[in-house]
Write an enzyme that holds these catalytic residues in place. Structure first.
Site, PDB file in Angstrom:
ATOM      1  N   MET A  80       0.846  -1.194   0.000  1.00 52.91           N
ATOM      2  CA  MET A  80       0.000   0.000   0.000  1.00 52.91           C
ATOM      3  C   MET A  80       0.882   1.245   0.000  1.00 52.91           C
ATOM      4  O   MET A  80       0.450   2.337   0.392  1.00 52.91           O
ATOM      5  CB  MET A  80      -0.929  -0.009   1.215  1.00 52.91           C
ATOM      6  CG  MET A  80      -1.918  -1.172   1.148  1.00 52.91           C
ATOM      7  SD  MET A  80      -3.473  -0.860   1.988  1.00 52.91           S
ATOM      8  CE  MET A  80      -2.916  -0.584   3.641  1.00 52.91           C
ATOM      9  N   GLY A 104      11.260  -3.029   5.683  1.00 55.02           N
ATOM     10  CA  GLY A 104      10.632  -4.346   5.561  1.00 55.02           C
ATOM     11  C   GLY A 104      10.293  -4.629   4.102  1.00 55.02           C
ATOM     12  O   GLY A 104      10.548  -5.727   3.582  1.00 55.02           O
ATOM     13  N   HIS A 105       9.746  -3.626   3.413  1.00 50.22           N
ATOM     14  CA  HIS A 105       9.440  -3.796   1.986  1.00 50.22           C
ATOM     15  C   HIS A 105      10.737  -3.981   1.184  1.00 50.22           C
ATOM     16  O   HIS A 105      10.794  -4.786   0.255  1.00 50.22           O
ATOM     17  CB  HIS A 105       8.706  -2.566   1.441  1.00 50.22           C
ATOM     18  CG  HIS A 105       7.319  -2.387   1.981  1.00 50.22           C
ATOM     19  ND1 HIS A 105       6.954  -1.302   2.736  1.00 50.22           N
ATOM     20  CD2 HIS A 105       6.217  -3.163   1.880  1.00 50.22           C
ATOM     21  CE1 HIS A 105       5.667  -1.410   3.061  1.00 50.22           C
ATOM     22  NE2 HIS A 105       5.195  -2.530   2.568  1.00 50.22           N
ATOM     23  N   GLY A 155       4.950  -9.957   3.510  1.00 48.38           N
ATOM     24  CA  GLY A 155       5.728  -9.966   4.747  1.00 48.38           C
ATOM     25  C   GLY A 155       5.125 -10.906   5.780  1.00 48.38           C
ATOM     26  O   GLY A 155       3.904 -11.014   5.898  1.00 48.38           O
ATOM     27  N   GLU A 156       5.986 -11.575   6.543  1.00 46.26           N
ATOM     28  CA  GLU A 156       5.495 -12.440   7.632  1.00 46.26           C
ATOM     29  C   GLU A 156       5.003 -11.607   8.808  1.00 46.26           C
ATOM     30  O   GLU A 156       4.345 -12.128   9.699  1.00 46.26           O
ATOM     31  CB  GLU A 156       6.606 -13.391   8.102  1.00 46.26           C
ATOM     32  CG  GLU A 156       6.889 -14.498   7.108  1.00 46.26           C
ATOM     33  CD  GLU A 156       7.934 -15.501   7.581  1.00 46.26           C
ATOM     34  OE1 GLU A 156       8.588 -15.250   8.615  1.00 46.26           O
ATOM     35  OE2 GLU A 156       8.107 -16.524   6.905  1.00 46.26           O
ATOM     36  N   LYS A 157       5.312 -10.330   8.811  1.00 45.20           N
ATOM     37  CA  LYS A 157       4.850  -9.495   9.941  1.00 45.20           C
ATOM     38  C   LYS A 157       3.329  -9.550  10.042  1.00 45.20           C
ATOM     39  O   LYS A 157       2.782  -9.689  11.116  1.00 45.20           O
ATOM     40  CB  LYS A 157       5.304  -8.055   9.753  1.00 45.20           C
ATOM     41  CG  LYS A 157       4.641  -7.189  10.774  1.00 45.20           C
ATOM     42  CD  LYS A 157       5.028  -5.762  10.724  1.00 45.20           C
ATOM     43  CE  LYS A 157       4.178  -4.989  11.699  1.00 45.20           C
ATOM     44  NZ  LYS A 157       2.913  -4.576  11.123  1.00 45.20           N
ATOM     45  N   GLN A 193      -2.743 -12.036   7.721  1.00 43.51           N
ATOM     46  CA  GLN A 193      -3.014 -11.702   6.322  1.00 43.51           C
ATOM     47  C   GLN A 193      -2.345 -12.720   5.391  1.00 43.51           C
ATOM     48  O   GLN A 193      -2.963 -13.253   4.463  1.00 43.51           O
ATOM     49  CB  GLN A 193      -2.492 -10.296   6.029  1.00 43.51           C
ATOM     50  CG  GLN A 193      -2.346  -9.976   4.544  1.00 43.51           C
ATOM     51  CD  GLN A 193      -1.919  -8.546   4.304  1.00 43.51           C
ATOM     52  OE1 GLN A 193      -2.723  -7.637   4.455  1.00 43.51           O
ATOM     53  NE2 GLN A 193      -0.668  -8.323   3.930  1.00 43.51           N
ATOM     54  N   VAL A 209      11.062  -7.536   9.596  1.00 46.59           N
ATOM     55  CA  VAL A 209      12.276  -6.727   9.763  1.00 46.59           C
ATOM     56  C   VAL A 209      12.026  -5.808  10.958  1.00 46.59           C
ATOM     57  O   VAL A 209      10.941  -5.231  11.075  1.00 46.59           O
ATOM     58  CB  VAL A 209      12.547  -5.908   8.486  1.00 46.59           C
ATOM     59  CG1 VAL A 209      13.652  -4.882   8.705  1.00 46.59           C
ATOM     60  CG2 VAL A 209      12.905  -6.848   7.344  1.00 46.59           C
ATOM     61  N   SER A 247       4.524   0.716   7.931  1.00 49.44           N
ATOM     62  CA  SER A 247       4.270   2.051   7.382  1.00 49.44           C
ATOM     63  C   SER A 247       3.681   2.956   8.458  1.00 49.44           C
ATOM     64  O   SER A 247       3.854   4.171   8.424  1.00 49.44           O
ATOM     65  CB  SER A 247       3.276   1.973   6.221  1.00 49.44           C
ATOM     66  OG  SER A 247       3.737   1.045   5.273  1.00 49.44           O
TER      67      SER A 247
HETATM   68  O1  PAF Z   1      -0.038  -5.677   3.419  1.00 48.52           O
HETATM   69  C1  PAF Z   1      -0.429  -4.802   2.631  1.00 48.52           C
HETATM   70  O2  PAF Z   1       0.296  -3.866   2.294  1.00 48.52           O
HETATM   71  C2  PAF Z   1      -1.830  -4.881   2.063  1.00 48.52           C
HETATM   72  O3  PAF Z   1      -2.713  -5.395   2.996  1.00 48.52           O
HETATM   73  C3  PAF Z   1      -1.935  -5.619   0.715  1.00 48.52           C
HETATM   74  C4  PAF Z   1      -1.531  -7.084   0.856  1.00 48.52           C
HETATM   75  C5  PAF Z   1      -1.035  -4.947  -0.291  1.00 48.52           C
HETATM   76  C6  PAF Z   1      -3.359  -5.572   0.203  1.00 48.52           C
HETATM   77  O4  PAF Z   1      -3.785  -4.258   0.044  1.00 48.52           O
END
Ligand code: PAF
Length: 496
Positions: free
Chosen positions: A7, A13-14, A130-132, A136, A159, A169
């Protein structure tokens, strides 16, 4: 193509996630990062409007991490019928009844809807998350498995920033004073997990203690829960891996974090009928994941070889039992894909593959005295975990508490074809396929009807039918099953 949906508001982490996707493509594929602040996954009182939108910085970070492209779709591209008129998926209640589900009504519905749409638009081979955000990640793994979508899901360990706070974020919402308060979150979680693993405190008291510590640190606690990492339901006793997770509010900012509690390193049990290719793939899988390889089939072959060498009748229980006294079967750690099998110190690695041994191993393995001896030896080897074992009753009799159970099989026709190839490669005479197939069917019958430890699929095993799959594809499938339950941050570290 590897796809990293985000997002935006990209952080370290990203960066790690993108870099891991780049490495896994090994220069052969491309890595697409998307940034889309998905309105469907925000509740009415949540932070959709002020969610960080940092396009320029995101581009720079994605580029630096090695992404091939950054895609920033607008709402009409993702939802051509608008957010209220288009398709909506609903995450099943069994996966959302705990952790964040009850606190963020509709959130995971929004996540599965957007990810399904993005996957349809991008059609990647791999989806990186991410595993964080473990809940999800797990819900999306279930979605992809249950719909049979042709994409592999890859997770990446959480991370942490210098003060231990999990990179997110939303961390940028925190002022300096809040930041200090927030850092108590991860340290309290890690300290409690250590105490539970060391057996210093039981899980119920640990949860209560954590709750109290977080409150005392100035955090408002939403939940503290211990769940099974795959079902996301309260962890059943006896499970070796559990996830202790919590959500707190630090001022207006919502933070989530988790740790894994393990009583031993993971165990993978691979069972299935003879000739399904278990030893080949298990050996390669063990090497890929840094697990020890416990080839129980080789141990039964070793006993069979010993009985034959000593002139014992493989079908006579008293004759076999008399030969077990002082028998030592030893397996070396894998080296370049080879495991040496020794009986009382003598290397019999090649001898146990002899057709004569193959012909009698079922008979010998059916004797209760042989099962009891080898099951004891195998359980001793498995006490510390960190291993993969293959056989006929690993998930049912030897390691009923294994973390990952797979029933690896193939049709008798396919197994006959593989057996013929194998015999040919070893320079043995090859009987005709119909005869081989009949032998395989008979062996299955013997193995699945014997009184002691018959070949049966454990209730909680995943069946993997390997007809038409390459060895590499089977190993990938095993890795995916392993990743489903075992977060990368708790993978066993290879010895040496
Ligand atoms: O983890 C995220 O950034 C969001 O939930 C995702 C998986 C991109 C879905 O909008």
């Amino acid at each position: 193509m590897a796809f990293v949906p985000t997002m935006g508001g990209l952080h370290q982490g990203h960066a790690r996630l993108i870099a891991a996707a780049v490495t896994s493509c090994g220069g052969k594929g491309s890595v697409l990062v998307s940034t889309f602040v998905n309105p469907l996954q925000f509740g009415v009182d949540e932070d959709f409007d002020c969610y960080p939108r940092t396009f320029e910085d995101d581009c720079a970070l994605a580029k630096q991490a090695g992404a091939s492209a950054l895609w920033c779709p607008d709402e009409r591209q993702v939802y051509p019928y608008g957010t209220s008129e288009g398709w909506r998926l609903q995450a099943p209640a069994r996966l959302t009844a705990h952790l964040c589900g009850p606190w963020r009504s509709g959130h995971f519905d929004g996540v599965v809807t957007v990810v399904m749409r993005l996957l349809g638009l991008v059609r990647p081979h791999q989806l990186w998350l991410g595993e964080k955000d473990w809940q999800q990640l797990t819900i999306l793994r279930h979605l992809i498995k249950d719909f049979g979508l042709p994409v592999r899901v890859r997770g990446c360990p959480t991370v942490r920033e210098a003060d231990g706070l999990a990179a997110s974020s939303r961390n940028r919402y925190l002022g300096d004073a809040q930041r200090t308060v927030a850092s108590a979150f991860s340290s309290a979680l890690c300290a409690i997990a250590r105490d539970v693993c060391a057996g210093d405190v039981d899980e119920a008291s640990a949860q209560a203690a954590l709750h109290q510590q977080l409150r005392e640190a100035g955090l408002e606690v939403e939940y503290v829960e211990t769940v099974d990492p795959v079902t996301l339901q309260p962890a059943r006793p006896g499970r070796s891996i559990r996830m202790l997770a919590a959500a707190v509010r630090c001022g207006e900012t919502r933070l989530i974090d988790h740790v894994f509690i393990m009583t031993r390193s993971p165990i993978v049990a691979i069972d299935g009928p003879a000739g399904a290719g278990k030893s080949t793939v298990t050996r390669a899988f063990a090497e890929r994941m840094g697990l020890l390889y416990l080839d129980t089939g080789a141990m039964y072959r070793a006993v069979t070889w010993w009985v034959q060498k000593n002139g014992g009748d493989p079908s006579s229980a008293p004759a076999v039992e008399a030969l077990l006294e002082g028998l030592e079967v030893d397996l070396s750690p894998l080296k370049d894909g080879v495991q040496t099998v020794r009986v009382n110190g003598r290397d019999i690695t090649d001898a146990i593959r002899d057709p004569e041994v193959t012909g009698s191993v079922s008979l010998v393995a059916a004797h209760p005295c042989v099962r009891a001896l080898l099951t004891r030896q195998q359980q001793r080897l498995g006490e510390r975990g960190g291993l993969v074992a293959e056989g006929r009753d690993i998930g049912t009799a030897v390691f009923p508490d294994a973390d990952v159970k797979v029933f690896l099989t193939a049709t008798p026709e396919e197994r006959a074809r593989r057996r013929a190839k194998d015999l040919e490669a070893r320079g043995h005479a090859v009987p005709d396929l119909a005869e081989l197939e009949a032998q395989i069917v008979e062996r299955d019958r013997l193995d699945s009807t014997r009184d002691v430890a018959p070949l049966v699929q454990a209730d909680d095993a995943t069946e993997l039918i390997t007809d038409g799959m390459s060895i590499e594809a089977v190993i990938d499938a095993l890795e995916d099953l392993f990743r489903f339950r075992v977060a990368e941050e708790i993978w066993p570290k290879p010895e040496g």
